[in-house]
Design a protein around this motif. Structure first.
Motif: not given
Length: 121
Positions: A29, A19, A26
């Motif tokens: 998650l 990722f 981000l």
């Protein structure tokens, strides 16, 4: 930029992809509770997600060890790896999360070792 990626409670299968290159901003998650269960190891590159506050990979079939580099995720508040097939020793580096971690889930794996006392502070 994407802040939350939630694919929980689906039928994903196969290995967990890398990722870090795509999701540097981000914050959450969540790929937990997969009917078929994600397999393979937890990718080392997850530790490059330095904005991540929640990492939930619970209820899969992830195997191997917990990457020690997760301890370098400076703002991580929730780490849930429970109900997987993880084994090995709990990395001492998780103690580095003592100032930020609010929830740690490691239940129902085959882990050994100690949780460092500072993790609860």
């Amino acid at each position: 930029a994407l802040r939350q990626f939630d694919m929980s409670s689906n039928a994903l299968s196969g290995e967990l992809p890398e990722f870090a290159e795509s999701f540097l901003s981000l914050q959450e998650l969540d790929i937990s509770n997969q009917t078929n269960g994600l397999t393979g190891a937890i990718p080392e590159d997850l530790s490059k997600l330095q904005s991540l506050k929640t990492l939930n990979l619970a209820d899969n079939k992830l195997a191997g060890s917990i990457p020690p580099a997760i301890g370098n995720m400076a703002v991580l508040q929730v780490l849930d790896l429970s109900n997987n097939l993880l084994e090995s020793t709990i990395p001492a580096e998780l103690g580095l999360l003592a100032g930020t971690l609010k929830r740690l889930g490691l239940a129902n794996n085959n882990l050994s070792g100690w949780i460092l006392p500072q993790i609860g502070q």
